[in-house]
Design an enzyme around this catalytic site. Sequence first.
Site, mmCIF file in Angstrom:
data_model
loop_
_atom_site.group_PDB
_atom_site.id
_atom_site.type_symbol
_atom_site.label_atom_id
_atom_site.label_comp_id
_atom_site.label_asym_id
_atom_site.label_seq_id
_atom_site.Cartn_x
_atom_site.Cartn_y
_atom_site.Cartn_z
ATOM 1 N N GLY A 127 9.999 18.184 10.362
ATOM 2 C CA GLY A 127 10.047 17.806 8.952
ATOM 3 C C GLY A 127 8.669 17.718 8.332
ATOM 4 O O GLY A 127 8.483 18.081 7.159
ATOM 5 N N ASP A 128 7.696 17.263 9.106
ATOM 6 C CA ASP A 128 6.329 17.163 8.598
ATOM 7 C C ASP A 128 5.759 18.551 8.310
ATOM 8 O O ASP A 128 5.026 18.747 7.331
ATOM 9 C CB ASP A 128 5.440 16.426 9.606
ATOM 10 N N SER B 59 16.756 18.403 5.138
ATOM 11 C CA SER B 59 16.776 18.871 6.518
ATOM 12 C C SER B 59 18.128 18.583 7.149
ATOM 13 O O SER B 59 18.576 17.438 7.172
ATOM 14 C CB SER B 59 15.664 18.192 7.314
ATOM 15 N N LEU B 60 18.760 19.639 7.678
ATOM 16 C CA LEU B 60 20.049 19.500 8.368
ATOM 17 C C LEU B 60 19.912 19.776 9.859
ATOM 18 O O LEU B 60 20.897 20.105 10.522
ATOM 19 C CB LEU B 60 21.079 20.448 7.743
ATOM 20 N N GLY B 61 18.697 19.651 10.389
ATOM 21 C CA GLY B 61 18.486 19.868 11.814
ATOM 22 C C GLY B 61 18.778 21.312 12.197
ATOM 23 O O GLY B 61 18.306 22.255 11.565
ATOM 24 N N ASP C 142 21.260 22.979 11.657
ATOM 25 C CA ASP C 142 22.021 23.683 10.619
ATOM 26 C C ASP C 142 21.136 24.213 9.502
ATOM 27 O O ASP C 142 21.638 24.796 8.537
ATOM 28 C CB ASP C 142 23.097 22.772 10.027
ATOM 29 N N GLY C 143 19.834 23.998 9.588
ATOM 30 C CA GLY C 143 18.924 24.604 8.644
ATOM 31 C C GLY C 143 18.307 23.641 7.656
ATOM 32 O O GLY C 143 18.368 22.415 7.809
#
Length: 305
Positions: A245-246, A214-216, A218-219
């Site tokens: 994320g979950d 996970s890049l927030g 940024d995808g």
Amino acid sequence: MILTVTPNPAVDVTWIVDRIEIGGTHRADAGAVRAGGKGLNVARVAHAAGADARAVATVGGATGDELRADLEAGGVPHRLIQVAAPTRRSAAWVDRALGDTTIVNERGSNPSGDEWERVVAACREEVAAASVLVIAGSLPPGAPTALLPELIALGSGIDVVVDTSGPGLLAAADAGVAVLKPNRAELVEATGIADPVAGARELLRRGAGLVLLSLGADGLCALTAADQLRARLPEPLAGNPTGAGDAAVAAAACLLDAGIRDTETILRRAAAWSAAAVLMPLAGEISPRWRELKNALIVEKLSAP
């Protein structure tokens, strides 16, 4: 069946305010209270999507009673292990003006050795009916170092998905789990490698099958030995990213449970559900717009190392 294990659950309280000012006084409507912790969020999303999901977690004290009541009210199948220490709390402040969220998590209390043995025994019984084992969330301070490897070993012969941080991330990679889901900060902390994509490749080298990174805004990246892809939306979404994320983990678990292992298929579903979670006020939910978001994704190959 998807079995989720949450070693350090929490009662989540979410307040929505117009704007957070450091040092200021804020007014909000009554906070929304629900059973939380990564594994419980995964189970809630998977259950709502129609998957056969069951959650194992600990509960203790008055907050544990709140957690149990919320799971029962929501209809999420579960098995809760009573412990002496009270269930921790987590507080989230959603800032409407900025479109982001500030979170404070209690660290939690470590169950006794006998209590951990009961947790492992319960998981051993439940995993017999599972095709996917998800171990998600932090471990409470002082938890036995052997706990995570012991839980992973229960999933021998089925797909194991782990979403954790610190040394547990490396231990899970060394155990050869099917899927790891770190974020940028967790990966850098665990591997000491500043480039998160290079850190994800290190987890693959150690034995992980698929790394969902996970890049927030940024995808989301999906890396295997054969495929290395990134999915992103044309524009970042504003909202509450607490359970994003979950939701990605839930997407991967649901597809694995259905026998689907194609990297790009998993990436697209995980990125869409993750984005759809940002649009919802509470963790453990995804917006019905997830298909629209999936169609809007830009998927590209990552450059070779």
